[in-house]
Write a protein that holds these residues in place. Structure first.
Motif, PDB file in Angstrom:
ATOM      1  N   UNK A 148      12.459  37.457  95.863  1.00  0.00           N
ATOM      2  CA  UNK A 148      12.779  38.195  97.219  1.00  0.00           C
ATOM      3  C   UNK A 148      13.060  39.530  96.915  1.00  0.00           C
ATOM      4  N   UNK A 149      12.698  40.674  97.706  1.00  0.00           N
ATOM      5  CA  UNK A 149      12.886  41.909  97.537  1.00  0.00           C
ATOM      6  C   UNK A 149      13.049  42.854  98.863  1.00  0.00           C
ATOM      7  N   UNK A 150      13.061  44.134  98.878  1.00  0.00           N
ATOM      8  CA  UNK A 150      12.975  44.657 100.021  1.00  0.00           C
ATOM      9  C   UNK A 150      13.191  46.394  99.382  1.00  0.00           C
ATOM     10  N   UNK A 151      12.735  47.136 100.386  1.00  0.00           N
ATOM     11  CA  UNK A 151      12.884  48.606  99.907  1.00  0.00           C
ATOM     12  C   UNK A 151      14.268  49.021  99.505  1.00  0.00           C
ATOM     13  N   UNK A 152      14.752  50.126  98.793  1.00  0.00           N
ATOM     14  CA  UNK A 152      15.822  50.578  98.375  1.00  0.00           C
ATOM     15  C   UNK A 152      16.679  50.888  99.813  1.00  0.00           C
ATOM     16  N   UNK A 153      16.115  51.721 100.583  1.00  0.00           N
ATOM     17  CA  UNK A 153      16.656  51.862 101.896  1.00  0.00           C
ATOM     18  C   UNK A 153      17.165  51.073 102.671  1.00  0.00           C
ATOM     19  N   UNK A 154      16.322  50.030 102.698  1.00  0.00           N
ATOM     20  CA  UNK A 154      16.675  48.555 103.670  1.00  0.00           C
ATOM     21  C   UNK A 154      17.858  47.983 102.920  1.00  0.00           C
ATOM     22  N   UNK A 155      17.844  47.867 101.494  1.00  0.00           N
ATOM     23  CA  UNK A 155      18.781  47.114 100.792  1.00  0.00           C
ATOM     24  C   UNK A 155      20.196  47.901 100.931  1.00  0.00           C
ATOM     25  N   UNK A 173      24.780  56.493 101.099  1.00  0.00           N
ATOM     26  CA  UNK A 173      24.190  57.047  99.609  1.00  0.00           C
ATOM     27  C   UNK A 173      25.074  56.654  98.298  1.00  0.00           C
ATOM     28  N   UNK A 174      26.366  56.389  98.719  1.00  0.00           N
ATOM     29  CA  UNK A 174      27.302  55.699  97.575  1.00  0.00           C
ATOM     30  C   UNK A 174      26.589  54.180  97.344  1.00  0.00           C
ATOM     31  N   UNK A 175      26.543  53.162  98.491  1.00  0.00           N
ATOM     32  CA  UNK A 175      25.934  52.086  98.347  1.00  0.00           C
ATOM     33  C   UNK A 175      24.560  51.976  97.573  1.00  0.00           C
ATOM     34  N   UNK A 176      23.599  52.965  97.871  1.00  0.00           N
ATOM     35  CA  UNK A 176      22.460  52.972  97.316  1.00  0.00           C
ATOM     36  C   UNK A 176      22.491  53.421  95.910  1.00  0.00           C
ATOM     37  N   UNK A 177      23.348  54.238  95.595  1.00  0.00           N
ATOM     38  CA  UNK A 177      23.611  54.749  94.090  1.00  0.00           C
ATOM     39  C   UNK A 177      23.895  53.224  93.329  1.00  0.00           C
ATOM     40  N   UNK A 178      25.208  52.566  94.015  1.00  0.00           N
ATOM     41  CA  UNK A 178      25.692  51.577  93.430  1.00  0.00           C
ATOM     42  C   UNK A 178      24.477  50.321  93.356  1.00  0.00           C
ATOM     43  N   UNK A 179      23.749  49.990  94.005  1.00  0.00           N
ATOM     44  CA  UNK A 179      22.598  49.288  94.130  1.00  0.00           C
ATOM     45  C   UNK A 179      21.648  49.729  92.895  1.00  0.00           C
ATOM     46  N   UNK A 180      21.202  50.913  92.743  1.00  0.00           N
ATOM     47  CA  UNK A 180      20.169  51.435  91.922  1.00  0.00           C
ATOM     48  C   UNK A 180      20.980  51.149  90.537  1.00  0.00           C
ATOM     49  N   UNK A 181      22.072  51.272  90.202  1.00  0.00           N
ATOM     50  CA  UNK A 181      22.904  51.306  88.995  1.00  0.00           C
ATOM     51  C   UNK A 181      22.730  49.597  88.716  1.00  0.00           C
ATOM     52  N   UNK A 182      23.066  48.956  89.630  1.00  0.00           N
ATOM     53  CA  UNK A 182      23.023  47.568  89.448  1.00  0.00           C
ATOM     54  C   UNK A 182      21.596  47.099  88.922  1.00  0.00           C
ATOM     55  N   UNK A 183      20.702  47.522  89.536  1.00  0.00           N
ATOM     56  CA  UNK A 183      19.208  47.271  89.393  1.00  0.00           C
ATOM     57  C   UNK A 183      18.970  47.571  87.895  1.00  0.00           C
ATOM     58  N   UNK A 184      19.433  48.849  87.523  1.00  0.00           N
ATOM     59  CA  UNK A 184      18.925  49.401  86.018  1.00  0.00           C
ATOM     60  C   UNK A 184      19.780  48.515  85.257  1.00  0.00           C
TER      61      UNK A 184
END
Length: 223
Positions: A148-155, A173-184
């Motif tokens: 299951x996934x969704x776009x980064x903006x939606x997440x 923006x800070x939540x998106x950055x935290x999610x991106x780091x978690x993904x990485x």
């Protein structure tokens, strides 16, 4: 040997926990959130002084030796997580735990410790298990696999609104950055990286209501 587990994997804030719980309720079978198990280990480690600066296998070894972590049925018949004999609380959903859980989950001894316990839960019969490596590592022979996934903006929009999440003062923006780091971290770790199983059904939940996604998965299972 095929197991009767319904495996739901996906990145952070993809909606998999909500969907997994809804699917389990629809099918009237137990639901196991493995992410909470990693958060519980992280919380236990933090209480013993582990931080991002010293998050190593050696630092986690004594935590794992002493930690008692179990999913048990409560009086209502639902599986609940207990840490050292007590049901877990809102501390698991804190921003501090969220920031450290990926480094903890990347440690081989942590994953091996939980893999044994997660596989043992299949003895309960058909269940929904949700995480990041259920269909690839824990139950590669699961009968049903979903990613299951969704776009980064939606997440990023979903994450602060998730029940129990604590993101006081956070911006989109800070939540998106935290999610991106978690993904990485999750997708590049050496042990059991986040990725869809080759035979998983890919589900993009962007713009869909929870019931729509639950209905989709339920139809696949019933077929």
């Amino acid at each position: 040997m095929t197991t009767d587990v319904i495996a739901i994997d996906g990145p952070a804030a993809s909606g998999k926990s909500t969907v997994a719980a809804g699917l389990a309720e629809r099918l009237r079978i137990p639901y196991i959130n493995t992410g909470s198990m990693y958060r519980a280990i992280t919380l236990a480690a933090m209480r013993r002084g582990v931080s991002a600066a010293n998050c190593t296998e050696a630092a986690l070894a004594p935590v794992l030796e002493r930690l008692q972590l179990d999913y048990v049925r409560n009086d209502a018949g639902h599986f609940v997580l207990r840490m050292d004999g007590h049901e877990t609380d809102a501390a698991l959903r804190s921003a501090e735990v969220a920031a450290l859980v990926s480094p903890v989950a990347a440690l081989p001894n942590v994953r091996a410790w939980l893999r044994e316990r997660q596989r043992a839960l299949a003895a309960a019969g058909r269940l929904v298990m949700e995480g990041r490596d259920i269909g690839t590592e824990i139950f590669p022979d699961a009968r049903f696999k979903f990613f299951l996934t969704a776009t980064p903006e939606e997440r990023a929009r979903r994450r602060p609104a998730q029940s129990g999440e604590n993101f006081d003062g956070a911006t989109l923006e800070s939540v998106a950055a935290a999610i991106a780091e978690r993904d990485r971290i999750d997708s590049t770790r050496t042990v059991a990286p986040l990725r869809p199983a080759a035979d998983a059904v890919l589900v993009d939940s962007t713009g869909l209501e929870v019931d729509e996604v639950v209905n989709l998965l339920a139809r696949k299972v019933m077929e």
